[in-house]
Design a protein around this motif. Structure first.
Motif, PDB file in Angstrom:
ATOM      1  N   PRO A  20      -1.078   5.032  -8.195  1.00 26.55           N
ATOM      2  CA  PRO A  20       0.101   4.181  -8.377  1.00 26.55           C
ATOM      3  C   PRO A  20      -0.229   2.921  -9.180  1.00 26.55           C
ATOM      4  CG  PRO A  20      -0.811   3.809  -6.215  1.00 26.55           C
ATOM      5  CD  PRO A  20      -1.670   4.867  -6.861  1.00 26.55           C
ATOM      6  N   PHE A  21       0.809   2.332  -9.775  1.00 31.78           N
ATOM      7  CA  PHE A  21       0.587   1.085 -10.517  1.00 31.78           C
ATOM      8  C   PHE A  21       1.565  -0.018 -10.113  1.00 31.78           C
ATOM      9  CE2 PHE A  21       3.550   3.489 -13.165  1.00 31.78           C
ATOM     10  CZ  PHE A  21       4.497   2.540 -13.535  1.00 31.78           C
ATOM     11  N   GLU A  22       2.296   0.205  -9.012  1.00 33.24           N
ATOM     12  CA  GLU A  22       3.292  -0.791  -8.615  1.00 33.24           C
ATOM     13  C   GLU A  22       3.416  -0.851  -7.093  1.00 33.24           C
ATOM     14  OE1 GLU A  22       7.992  -0.700  -9.110  1.00 33.24           O
ATOM     15  OE2 GLU A  22       7.004  -1.081 -11.033  1.00 33.24           O
ATOM     16  N   LYS A  23       3.591  -2.062  -6.566  1.00 29.18           N
ATOM     17  CA  LYS A  23       3.857  -2.244  -5.134  1.00 29.18           C
ATOM     18  C   LYS A  23       5.341  -2.036  -4.906  1.00 29.18           C
ATOM     19  CE  LYS A  23       1.902  -3.880  -1.225  1.00 29.18           C
ATOM     20  NZ  LYS A  23       2.921  -3.947  -0.235  1.00 29.18           N
ATOM     21  N   ASP A  24       5.675  -1.220  -3.917  1.00 26.56           N
ATOM     22  CA  ASP A  24       7.071  -0.910  -3.655  1.00 26.56           C
ATOM     23  C   ASP A  24       7.756  -2.074  -2.950  1.00 26.56           C
ATOM     24  OD1 ASP A  24       9.360   0.539  -3.678  1.00 26.56           O
ATOM     25  OD2 ASP A  24       8.634   2.177  -2.427  1.00 26.56           O
TER      26      ASP A  24
END
Length: 422
Positions: A373-377
């Motif tokens: 992943p490359f993003e914090k939800d």
């Protein structure tokens, strides 16, 4: 003297054979090239959103074992799966690429998870008489201990998700082999028990081709039950219970190719609700593993178009340990626009605080794909109602289905919703 020398020669041959058999088989791939693929993974992890969680030590140890010819290509991927799973991030994984020459291997039967235990759910002809039997042990271990070992090769975020790891899923035979769960003859031991108390120990084998036409499955006594709706291939199924004045919007996946079916189903539901025959609407996402976050806004906007009309109904959401990713964000959106909506079922498989938006990386020397992943939800509505964001979505009313529910055509979650809004 000749006979003595002959014995020495034979003994030396036996010793040399035993030594060669005890050595790990060498990989057909240059160890240095395998190490370079691991270094790519390390760069991805050490410089991205997961950099604060990244621990280089197990990767360095694995690289040294590769250079020492202690690990083959397949074993390397298995070891990487164990390292990756320790991060407890659903959207972080590595899996081997398969082809006509390299096929996956599975157990020749499939299990079903219920709150009161694991059951034999589907298998080849030799398991026909054992359909529905309770599973006591797998690989000579109690089910809980087996799952702890087996799940160490997969990425999970909640205990609820881990419970469903082999529910109606093929069991990865290569994982069983690498984990040492198979017998010396390559079979898997199962200890099972009938509802009458009869116990039986059986041996399972592997297969590379699970054909539904040759399989038997456990059949409920009431095959018309809406509980069976998890088997659908559609994006949305509509179901109704006019006696309980309840309408069910059973939602299975999120993607660009599914938006039209979703919109049509939503429009059809709203048209039927206009008849005045229903008081309660249930959005059922128990079997929705998510999909494309990028397409989610289209789904949300379609729902928002009916915000005012739907606010006049009793609203409920059903979730389970199989609810993940974009489906959890859909729940978050429902909670944000319908503050009085109630959540029923089990804790979701995805944690509220999680990482999303994945990038695939092809590792050619390892013949594998690395997903990270490359993003914090962000799920603000769920974060606000949660006591612990490292856990999944906790339902307002916890309800779990049992094997007896399944066999008798009862959906305990639907029954709980009807009782709540009675």
């Amino acid at each position: 003297m000749f006979k003595k020398n002959l014995y020495l020669v034979i003994l030396s041959v036996i010793i040399s054979v035993c030594i060669s058999c005890s050595k790990k088989p060498e990989s057909s791939v240059d160890p240095k090239l395998m190490v370079s693929d691991i270094q790519i993974m390390q760069i991805d992890l050490g410089n991205g959103i997961l950099k604060d969680l990244y621990d280089p030590e197990p990767f360095e140890q694995l690289k040294q074992n590769i250079l020492d010819n202690k690990v083959t290509q397949e074993e390397c991927v298995m070891e990487l799966r164990k390292i990756i799973s320790s991060y407890n991030i659903v959207h972080l994984s590595i899996y081997q690429q398969f082809s006509n020459e390299l096929l996956p291997e599975y157990a020749d039967l499939v299990f079903m998870h219920f709150d009161d235990g694991l059951r034999v759910g589907l298998g080849s002809t030799k398991y026909k008489k054992y359909m529905g039997w309770k599973v006591l042990e797998i690989g000579n271990l109690p089910v809980e201990e087996f799952l702890k070992i087996y799940n160490s090769y997969f990425s999970y975020e909640t205990d609820s998700g881990r419970k469903y790891s082999i529910h109606q899923q093929t069991v990865d035979w290569k994982v069983l082999r690498h984990a040492g769960l198979l017998n010396k003859n390559g079979t898997l031991t199962l200890k099972i028990q009938s509802d009458e108390g009869q116990q039986k120990t059986i041996k399972c084998s592997s297969t590379k081709n699970i054909s539904s036409s040759t399989l038997f499955s456990v059949k409920p006594n009431n095959i018309t039950s809406s509980y069976m709706h998890s088997a659908t291939n559609n994006t949305v199924e509509l179901d109704r219970n006019q006696e309980n004045r309840t309408f069910y919007f059973q939602f299975y996946g999120i993607g660009e190719d599914r938006i039209n079916n979703y919109k049509q189903s939503l429009d059809s539901m709203m048209e039927e609700l206009g008849s005045g025959a229903y008081d309660t609407v249930v959005f059922d996402l128990r079997y929705n593993a998510g999909g494309s976050i990028n397409n989610l806004i289209s789904y949300e906007s379609q729902l928002y178009n009916y915000k005012d009309q739907l606010s006049n109904y009793n609203l409920a959401i059903a979730i389970s340990g199989e609810t993940y990713s974009a489906a959890c964000k859909y729940v978050d959106y429902c909670v944000s626009i319908f503050p009085d909506i109630k959540i029923f079922g089990e804790e979701s498989g995805q944690a509220i605080s999680n990482y999303t938006m994945v990038i695939p990386e092809t590792l050619k020397r390892l013949n594998a794909n690395f997903i990270f992943p490359f993003e914090k939800d962000s799920m603000p509505a769920l974060e606000q109602r949660a006591q612990d964001v490292t856990r999944g979505i906790i339902p307002d009313i916890e309800v779990k289905n049992t094997f007896d529910d399944f066999m008798n055509g009862r959906d305990a979650v639907y029954e709980a919703i009807s009782q709540y809004y009675k």
